[in-house]
Structure formats: structure tokens, C-alpha cells
Design a protein around this motif. Sequence first.
Motif, PDB file in Angstrom:
ATOM      1  N   SER A 238       1.171  -1.050   0.086  1.00 45.72           N
ATOM      2  CA  SER A 238      -0.084   0.386  -0.388  1.00 45.72           C
ATOM      3  C   SER A 238       0.693   1.524   0.101  1.00 45.72           C
ATOM      4  O   SER A 238       0.121   2.629   0.136  1.00 45.72           O
TER       5      SER A 238
ATOM      6  N   VAL B 212      -0.074  -2.329   4.170  1.00 52.27           N
ATOM      7  CA  VAL B 212      -0.935  -3.187   4.468  1.00 52.27           C
ATOM      8  C   VAL B 212      -0.506  -4.177   2.890  1.00 52.27           C
ATOM      9  O   VAL B 212      -0.241  -3.989   1.611  1.00 52.27           O
TER      10      VAL B 212
ATOM     11  N   PRO C 289      -3.111  -4.981  -0.716  1.00 49.10           N
ATOM     12  CA  PRO C 289      -4.742  -4.482  -0.901  1.00 49.10           C
ATOM     13  C   PRO C 289      -5.403  -4.672  -1.861  1.00 49.10           C
ATOM     14  O   PRO C 289      -5.150  -5.203  -2.835  1.00 49.10           O
ATOM     15  N   SER C 290      -6.704  -4.881  -1.531  1.00 45.57           N
ATOM     16  CA  SER C 290      -8.097  -5.464  -2.947  1.00 45.57           C
ATOM     17  C   SER C 290      -8.713  -4.180  -2.867  1.00 45.57           C
ATOM     18  O   SER C 290      -7.870  -3.246  -2.376  1.00 45.57           O
TER      19      SER C 290
ATOM     20  N   ASP D 116     -10.038  -2.137  -0.604  1.00 42.95           N
ATOM     21  CA  ASP D 116      -8.798  -1.976   0.576  1.00 42.95           C
ATOM     22  C   ASP D 116      -8.152  -0.282  -0.469  1.00 42.95           C
ATOM     23  O   ASP D 116      -7.989   0.648   0.537  1.00 42.95           O
TER      24      ASP D 116
ATOM     25  N   ALA E  44     -10.592   2.563   0.490  1.00 46.61           N
ATOM     26  CA  ALA E  44     -10.003   2.701   2.332  1.00 46.61           C
ATOM     27  C   ALA E  44      -9.211   3.634   3.312  1.00 46.61           C
ATOM     28  O   ALA E  44      -8.684   4.280   3.039  1.00 46.61           O
ATOM     29  N   ILE E  45      -7.771   2.829   1.951  1.00 43.70           N
ATOM     30  CA  ILE E  45      -6.226   3.801   2.623  1.00 43.70           C
ATOM     31  C   ILE E  45      -6.022   4.867   1.953  1.00 43.70           C
ATOM     32  O   ILE E  45      -5.412   6.009   2.622  1.00 43.70           O
TER      33      ILE E  45
ATOM     34  N   GLU F 218      -7.731   6.892   3.920  1.00 47.58           N
ATOM     35  CA  GLU F 218      -6.805   7.118   5.035  1.00 47.58           C
ATOM     36  C   GLU F 218      -6.532   7.898   5.477  1.00 47.58           C
ATOM     37  O   GLU F 218      -5.762   9.153   6.109  1.00 47.58           O
TER      38      GLU F 218
END
Length: 394
Positions: A324, A364, A367-368, A371, A374-375, A378
Motif C-alpha cells: 500500500s 498493507v 490490498p484489494s 482496500d 479505503a487506504i 485514510e
Amino acid sequence: MTSSATPRTITILGATGSIGTQTLDVLSRTPDLYRLHFLTCNTRVDDLADQVRRYRPYGVAIRDQAAWQRFRSLCPDFTGPVLCGEEGLCEAAADAANDVVISAMVGFSGVVPTMAAVEAGHVIGLANKETLVSAGALFTAAVTKHGATLLAIDSEHSAIAQCIIGERRSDISRFIITASGGPFRTTPTEAFSTITPAMALRHPNWSMGAKITIDSATLMNKGFEVIEARWLFDIAASCVDVVIHPQSIIHSMVEFVDGSVKAQMGMPTMLVPIQYALTYPQRAALDVPPMDLAAIGQLTFERPDYDRFPCLRIAYDVLRAEGSAACVANAANEVAVAAFLAQRLPFTHIPALIEQTLNNMEHVPYPSLADVVAIDAEARARASSLLTAMSHTA
Ligand code: NDP
Ligand code: MG
């Protein structure tokens, strides 16, 4: 080039931007090649309405809800679909009638719609490098899985693609990506604290959207291009070098195991790589200024200065870290660039904000897509609060 075949269908994601408008310019010069399907924008709906009147696409998709509502009053006679939001962009990108989708949105906003085009198995003309920066592993795996095709529009990657035609992969030893060095190539470190947005927006060789122009001034753009090359051509980071070439005549080079180096050259205009993606594997005549090497006089080269331009080093670091890390760096960079343009962050603090955000986020490894989304969110939130803390201590 003229064609007697049925025109292919094309959608432009980010039609109102620098790459989008230049793509429309190229298409208007070769009207028999393509039929316009969807044009998309975010908020510049007046520009989109002008494009609709001039180029008559089948439909449009508008990200911003208020702009979407305004479109009807600007084009009351338009009878095609008028889609809205990220869902609307994805619908336009994935539409089965598309042959080619040009991905020319800026930043992370391009990731989900470009992925929708990949999942539909389309040919993608890729300008939106942040897709590969934020989700390179996922994106390239999806290209293979869905039988999509990626054609690079970024000039350096178009150059590399042109240099490796007919070559064996195992014969390639290195990519050498050229960088103009941006407007602060020769600026002494002491003067970096006086850099304003207006100074950074004055790029010496290229006219581009604001975000990539700032990325070019910090050399983050070049770092992102190293990451882009890693994913587009499946090459190790250690085999991708950067050289400063202020004239922007050589767009990139490929070195082979026998020491031979191929360079792709031309005047600095995005019309050439855009048209090459549109006519690939053929070429078509294009009315651009001829390259007059005698008038140019000198082609010069320098090593990049990682101390004055730490963003380039950060890009190599996050590429090596995998997972990530590059997604976080991209999100923090978008926050930092927006803050710099709004005069809320000094130019010299852009790399610090990215590094602090990286230090504040969990890594991460695999990551999908969910993800990654979301990453990104964030990392933006962390970068924004770090920005507030920075401005309180400044
Ligand atoms: P611009 O800022 O000029 O244009 C961006 C486009 O994306 C506009 O159509 C804009 O719509 C749209 N857009 C912006 N934000 C959103 C959002 N949140 N949702 C949906 N659409 C959005 O950018 P560029 O054309 O300069 O760059 C586009 C991409 O191409 C970038 O990834 C850049 O790195 C890459 N690239 C650009 C080059 C260039 O010469 N410009 C060269 C090589 C690569 P609106 O107009 O409504 O804001
Ligand atoms: Mg480039």
C-alpha cells in the motif's frame, strides 16, 4: 491515415482537461477513425457543454452533482444519456459499446472508473498514471484477467513502448526515463522557501493541468513515472533510471544487454503520444513543428539531485516497499499539492508531509481494490490532520 473500416467507438474520461482536450483535437483531425461515445468531467460543465455542441458525443457523465444538474440547462436539446457521479463515470467507462477508453482524469479519481473500463476488457489509452501508482499490482492483474489492453499516453512510456517494438524482453537491461527537471532545476536550495504556486505553475517545456505541473516541479511526477514504468512494462525498479534532460527532445531511452541504447525523440507536444495511442500500431500524419536539431543546438543531460528533490527518492522508496506504500504516498501528495496551491503549505514541506503520512499509516502487503479505496481515504485524512498540525507549528 485514412480508414475505410467502421470507426471505433471511444470514450474520454476527463474530456475537459489538458489531455482530454488534446485528445479531442487529435480526433477532430482524423474524424473517420473514431466515433465519440461518452465525454466526462467533474465540475467544468460549461466546457463540457461546448464540447457536446462541437463534437456531438453519444452521452456524457458528470462527477459533480451540482454540475450534473446544471448541464440540462446548458444543453436542453441533448437527447443522449447524462450520467452522474462515480457510478455514472464507471457506467460510461464500462459501456459495452466502447472499443477504446482514454483515461485522462487527474489523481486517484481515475482509479475506479479506469478499473471499470479494464474489467469490461476495453483498450485503455492511459494518461492517468495515479491509477498505476495507487493500484499497479491489482490493475495489471485485472488487465490480464479481463483481456484488456493498455496503451501508454504519458510521453516517456509511449517512448519506451516505441523503443521496445521487435525486441526480446530478455535483451532489455534498463529504461532511462528523461525529465526536464522542471522550473527549479537550477534554483539554489536556499531559494526553495520562496517558491510560490505561480512560480511552480510555470513549466519550461509543457503546458499541463495544475496538479501534474506541481508534481513536475517537485519531481514527484518523475517518481510516479518510474512506478508507472514498473507496472506497464513489468520491470524491476532497479532497472529504471532517471536522467535530467532539460530540452525534453528525447522522451525516454531503452538500453539493451549489448550496450546499445534506443531513444525516441520529437518536439515536446502531447499530441504525438496521444495520436500514437489512437492509431497504434499504425501512425498517421500530424501537423506538429518539425524537430530542427541544428536550431536546438544541444541536448544535455544531468543526474537528478535527490537532496533538492526528495519526492523522487520517496517514489523509489515506496516502489521498493510495495503493497500500500505508493497508494499512501499518492494520497498524501494530492493533499500536499492542493495545500501548496492554496498557499497553506510551503513548497519545501511537500515531501515532509508525504513522509510523515507514510510513517503514520499501517503497511498493507496485498490490498484489494476496496482496500485501496479505503487506504486512499485514510491517508488523505491523516495527511490533512498532519497539515493542520504543521501549520500550527510553522
Ligand atoms: P487536468 O486537471 O487538466 O484535467 C483533469 C480532468 O479530470 C478534467 O476533465 C477534470 O474535470 C477531471 N476530473 C478532475 N477531478 C475529477 C474527479 N474527482 N472526478 C471526475 N473527474 C475529475 O489534468 P491533465 O489533463 O493535466 O492530466 C490528466 C492525467 O493525465 C493525470 O493523471 C496526469 O498525470 C496525466 N498526464 C498529463 C499530461 C499532460 O500533458 N497534461 C502528460 C502526461 C500524463 P473538470 O474539468 O470538470 O475539473
Ligand atoms: Mg510524462
